[in-house]
Write a protein that holds these residues in place. Structure first.
Motif, mmCIF file in Angstrom:
data_model
loop_
_atom_site.group_PDB
_atom_site.id
_atom_site.type_symbol
_atom_site.label_atom_id
_atom_site.label_comp_id
_atom_site.label_asym_id
_atom_site.label_seq_id
_atom_site.Cartn_x
_atom_site.Cartn_y
_atom_site.Cartn_z
ATOM 1 N N GLN A 313 -30.923 -4.785 93.094
ATOM 2 C CA GLN A 313 -31.792 -5.380 92.078
ATOM 3 C C GLN A 313 -31.369 -6.813 91.815
ATOM 4 O OE1 GLN A 313 -34.572 -3.992 90.117
ATOM 5 N NE2 GLN A 313 -34.264 -3.017 92.107
ATOM 6 N N ALA A 314 -32.337 -7.642 91.556
ATOM 7 C CA ALA A 314 -32.030 -8.998 91.088
ATOM 8 C C ALA A 314 -32.674 -9.149 89.722
ATOM 9 C CB ALA A 314 -32.586 -10.024 92.050
ATOM 10 N N LEU A 315 -31.891 -9.698 88.810
ATOM 11 C CA LEU A 315 -32.429 -9.984 87.494
ATOM 12 C C LEU A 315 -32.724 -11.487 87.474
ATOM 13 C CD1 LEU A 315 -32.896 -8.345 84.926
ATOM 14 C CD2 LEU A 315 -30.551 -8.816 84.260
ATOM 15 N N VAL A 316 -33.955 -11.822 87.171
ATOM 16 C CA VAL A 316 -34.324 -13.240 87.152
ATOM 17 C C VAL A 316 -34.618 -13.635 85.712
ATOM 18 C CG1 VAL A 316 -35.823 -14.998 88.163
ATOM 19 C CG2 VAL A 316 -35.446 -12.847 89.392
ATOM 20 N N TYR A 317 -33.817 -14.574 85.201
ATOM 21 C CA TYR A 317 -34.037 -15.094 83.846
ATOM 22 C C TYR A 317 -34.859 -16.359 83.983
ATOM 23 C CZ TYR A 317 -30.053 -12.108 82.668
ATOM 24 O OH TYR A 317 -29.207 -11.048 82.508
ATOM 25 N N ILE A 318 -36.025 -16.321 83.397
ATOM 26 C CA ILE A 318 -36.938 -17.459 83.529
ATOM 27 C C ILE A 318 -37.071 -18.120 82.163
ATOM 28 C CG2 ILE A 318 -39.320 -18.100 84.132
ATOM 29 C CD1 ILE A 318 -39.300 -15.174 85.514
ATOM 30 N N SER A 319 -36.923 -19.439 82.109
ATOM 31 C CA SER A 319 -37.174 -20.094 80.822
ATOM 32 C C SER A 319 -37.944 -21.385 81.046
ATOM 33 C CB SER A 319 -35.864 -20.367 80.082
ATOM 34 O OG SER A 319 -34.965 -20.984 80.959
ATOM 35 N N THR A 320 -38.666 -21.778 80.023
ATOM 36 C CA THR A 320 -39.455 -23.005 80.143
ATOM 37 C C THR A 320 -38.497 -24.187 80.121
ATOM 38 O OG1 THR A 320 -39.704 -22.997 77.759
ATOM 39 C CG2 THR A 320 -41.519 -22.081 79.018
ATOM 40 N N ARG A 321 -38.871 -25.237 80.802
ATOM 41 C CA ARG A 321 -37.982 -26.399 80.861
ATOM 42 C C ARG A 321 -38.054 -27.252 79.590
ATOM 43 N NH1 ARG A 321 -35.327 -27.259 85.410
ATOM 44 N NH2 ARG A 321 -36.064 -26.269 87.312
ATOM 45 N N ASP A 322 -39.185 -27.162 78.884
ATOM 46 C CA ASP A 322 -39.382 -28.072 77.748
ATOM 47 C C ASP A 322 -39.338 -27.352 76.398
ATOM 48 O OD1 ASP A 322 -41.593 -26.566 77.888
ATOM 49 O OD2 ASP A 322 -43.028 -28.235 77.993
ATOM 50 N N PHE A 323 -38.752 -26.155 76.374
ATOM 51 C CA PHE A 323 -38.628 -25.395 75.136
ATOM 52 C C PHE A 323 -39.964 -24.913 74.569
ATOM 53 C CE2 PHE A 323 -34.497 -24.909 72.880
ATOM 54 C CZ PHE A 323 -33.704 -25.104 74.002
ATOM 55 N N PHE A 325 -42.934 -22.167 74.223
ATOM 56 C CA PHE A 325 -42.902 -20.712 74.247
ATOM 57 C C PHE A 325 -43.365 -20.203 75.603
ATOM 58 C CE2 PHE A 325 -44.237 -21.317 69.625
ATOM 59 C CZ PHE A 325 -42.921 -21.310 69.181
ATOM 60 N N VAL A 326 -42.802 -19.039 75.999
ATOM 61 C CA VAL A 326 -43.348 -18.401 77.194
ATOM 62 C C VAL A 326 -44.618 -17.684 76.745
ATOM 63 C CG1 VAL A 326 -42.961 -16.723 79.023
ATOM 64 C CG2 VAL A 326 -41.054 -18.090 78.203
ATOM 65 N N ALA A 327 -45.713 -18.351 76.919
ATOM 66 C CA ALA A 327 -46.971 -17.834 76.382
ATOM 67 C C ALA A 327 -47.778 -17.127 77.466
ATOM 68 C CB ALA A 327 -47.776 -18.987 75.792
ATOM 69 N N GLU A 328 -48.922 -16.616 77.060
ATOM 70 C CA GLU A 328 -49.718 -15.784 77.957
ATOM 71 C C GLU A 328 -50.131 -16.507 79.240
ATOM 72 O OE1 GLU A 328 -49.792 -15.770 74.742
ATOM 73 O OE2 GLU A 328 -49.256 -13.674 74.406
ATOM 74 N N HIS A 329 -50.471 -17.788 79.120
ATOM 75 C CA HIS A 329 -50.895 -18.480 80.346
ATOM 76 C C HIS A 329 -49.721 -18.626 81.324
ATOM 77 C CE1 HIS A 329 -49.410 -21.861 77.929
ATOM 78 N NE2 HIS A 329 -49.209 -22.479 79.081
ATOM 79 N N ASN A 350 -39.192 -10.155 77.152
ATOM 80 C CA ASN A 350 -39.292 -11.571 76.844
ATOM 81 C C ASN A 350 -38.848 -11.927 75.445
ATOM 82 O OD1 ASN A 350 -41.671 -10.268 76.040
ATOM 83 N ND2 ASN A 350 -42.755 -12.208 75.911
ATOM 84 N N THR A 351 -38.410 -13.167 75.298
ATOM 85 C CA THR A 351 -38.111 -13.735 73.981
ATOM 86 C C THR A 351 -39.027 -14.936 73.848
ATOM 87 O OG1 THR A 351 -36.476 -15.336 74.739
ATOM 88 C CG2 THR A 351 -35.669 -13.111 74.308
ATOM 89 N N ALA A 352 -38.810 -15.743 72.835
ATOM 90 C CA ALA A 352 -39.725 -16.861 72.614
ATOM 91 C C ALA A 352 -39.792 -17.820 73.793
ATOM 92 C CB ALA A 352 -39.318 -17.619 71.361
ATOM 93 N N ILE A 353 -38.629 -18.198 74.297
ATOM 94 C CA ILE A 353 -38.669 -19.206 75.360
ATOM 95 C C ILE A 353 -38.071 -18.711 76.680
ATOM 96 C CG2 ILE A 353 -38.768 -21.224 73.825
ATOM 97 C CD1 ILE A 353 -35.735 -21.541 74.342
ATOM 98 N N SER A 354 -37.857 -17.407 76.762
ATOM 99 C CA SER A 354 -37.379 -16.897 78.043
ATOM 100 C C SER A 354 -38.004 -15.556 78.379
ATOM 101 C CB SER A 354 -35.854 -16.772 78.028
ATOM 102 O OG SER A 354 -35.496 -15.597 77.348
ATOM 103 N N PHE A 355 -37.863 -15.226 79.624
ATOM 104 C CA PHE A 355 -38.532 -14.051 80.145
ATOM 105 C C PHE A 355 -37.609 -13.521 81.242
ATOM 106 C CE2 PHE A 355 -42.096 -12.665 83.160
ATOM 107 C CZ PHE A 355 -42.351 -11.503 82.468
ATOM 108 N N ALA A 356 -37.312 -12.239 81.231
ATOM 109 C CA ALA A 356 -36.428 -11.680 82.259
ATOM 110 C C ALA A 356 -37.152 -10.593 83.026
ATOM 111 C CB ALA A 356 -35.172 -11.104 81.611
ATOM 112 N N ILE A 357 -37.035 -10.622 84.342
ATOM 113 C CA ILE A 357 -37.616 -9.546 85.146
ATOM 114 C C ILE A 357 -36.554 -8.999 86.094
ATOM 115 C CG2 ILE A 357 -40.053 -10.245 85.114
ATOM 116 C CD1 ILE A 357 -39.601 -11.611 87.816
#
Ligand code: ASP
Ligand code: MG
Length: 435
Positions: A313-323, A325-329, A350-357
């Motif tokens: 398994q790989a866990l990928v932590y994704i976050s926006t570069r400009d702070f 929110f990780v929003a629906e789009h 997910n959290t406000a500015i990050s998303f993990a899969i």
């Protein structure tokens, strides 16, 4: 097709040597004259060995032919041991090998997955030739058929998706007359072809799925997967001691467990069977008279704790570069890429500015994903993790599983706990100063 038709699938382990072939013939002897389709995988570890040939050819290491030679020796030795100088068989094996040799003589294709399928698919073509010839020798009236004339897929090499309408018509056209003529039909698992007749494969361990495709198209009475375990177990016996065999399982339960890494059946197998209400038996080829496990719709869902472990398994932590929110789009953009790469997402949070899969770390897909999204997102990847799925859990099972592990992500829904874990690294401790 007549409701009496059975479809049997024999995996690589059941035909790994001459003793295995004899055992299979012993099981089939009891079905002489009965309508039966036999789906066979490549012999033993042939698919892995063919993958090595593909890699050697792609990298031009110079030893692709030598690697192929080992596979050749093994197949010819087995064919001659079982069938003697059966010229028809030896010629068919030879013709199959010549096709790969042509591929190896050319420069490697740019499309790796395409090349992979052209080479790796021969494992099943070879094994089924030997099975058909050997069964004939034991007195069974067999017919060898080519799955590529029946199973139509899209153009996604290494993971062809079945085009059902076309496939159903072809399966009926090829197999029904043979079954009506009382032939035992022997066919390859794992392979199919595109509308332009290029060979495709259905994904590793896909022979179970092939058997389900034929069962569906012919409306079989039942399908049986013959394995080296007594049936579906509550966990992998190579990893746990006190596993229990389940007598019966619902389609739903089987799909849940196999999707998350229970290796006993290929996860795509269940749907076609469920759609036509065809029961699936998982039985031991070492003990063919014992009942095994029956998977069907008429099962009351009541089970002991069951555990499936998917490594890699790989866990990928994704976050926006400009702070932002990780929003629906963003989600929709990320999932489009996930779908294009055919990544399997097993868990997400997910959290406000990050998303993990948490995804299956196959080939270079995870790196390609990170690369594709890098303009907008930062991706940090943690690899070599395990995904543990526990159904019908109790506290003892969970505690036992967490022992010695760091839980990176955990989730619980309706009697199911999933966690992504990492082994606690061995501590390099300093000597405690005693004086
Ligand atoms: N021979 C293929 C593999 O090893 C397909 C299968 O065994 O089901 O992946
Ligand atoms: Mg296999």
């Amino acid at each position: 097709m007549s409701k009496r038709l059975k479809v049997f699938k024999f995996g690589g382990a059941s035909v790994k040597d001459a003793a295995g072939f004899k055992r299979v013939a012993g099981i089939l002897a009891a079905y002489k004259g009965a309508p039966l389709v036999i789906v066979v995988s490549a012999i033993g570890k042939t698919t892995n060995a063919l993958e090595e040939v593909v890699i050697a050819h792609a990298k031009q290491t110079g030893d692709a032919f030598e690697k192929l030679e080992g596979i050749k020796q093994e197949h010819y030795a087995l064919a001659e041991f079982l069938c003697g100088q059966d010229q028809e068989l030896l010629t068919s094996l030879n013709d199959t090998f010549v096709e790969i040799e042509w591929v190896l003589e050319e420069k490697p294709e740019d499309n790796y997955d395409y090349m992979y399928d052209q080479i790796v698919s021969v494992g099943e073509l070879l094994s089924t030739r030997i099975v058909a010839a050997y069964l004939k020798k034991t007195g069974l009236d067999t017919a060898w058929v080519d799955a590529r004339d029946m199973v139509r897929t899209d153009n996604i090499f290494r993971e062809g998706w079945v085009e059902w309408t076309e496939t159903e018509a072809r399966v009926k056209k090829v197999m029904e007359p043979l079954l009506e003529a009382n032939k035992m039909v022997v066919c390859q698992g794992f392979i199919g072809s595109t509308s332009e007749n290029f060979t495709t494969t259905l994904g590793r361990e896909g022979s179970d799925y092939s058997a389900a495709i034929f069962s569906y198209c012919l409306e079989a009475e039942s399908m049986t997967i013959w394995k080296d375990v007594p049936g579906v177990l509550t966990a992998d016996p190579r990893k746990f001691d006190n596993v229990v065999k389940l007598d019966a399982l619902s389609y739903r339960e089987a799909i849940e467990m196999t999707y998350y890494g229970a290796k006993v059946i290929h996860p795509k197998t269940i749907k076609p069977l469920q759609n036509k209400n065809i029961p699936l038996f998982v039985k031991s080829f070492l003990d063919p008279d014992s009942p095994g496990t029956r998977i069907s719709s008429d099962v009351e869902d009541h089970y002991p704790p069951m555990v499936a472990i998917e490594s890699n398994q790989a866990l990928v932590y994704i976050s926006t570069r400009d702070f932002s929110f990780v929003a629906e789009h963003h989600m929709s953009y990320l999932f489009q890429i996930i779908a294009d790469l055919r990544l399997q997402v097993n868990m997400m949070q997910n959290t406000a500015i990050s998303f993990a899969i948490s995804v299956n770390d196959v080939d270079d897909k995870v790196d390609r994903f990170a690369e594709t999204i890098q303009e907008q997102f930062q991706a940090r990847i943690e690899r070599n993790l395990e995904l543990i799925t526990v159904r019908h859990f109790n506290r003892e099972t969970l505690n036992g599983l967490r022992d010695g592990k760091i839980v990176m992500l955990e989730e619980r829904i309706q009697g199911t706990v999933q966690m992504v874990v990492k082994k606690v690294p061995a501590l390099s401790r300093k000597e405690f100063p005693t004086v």
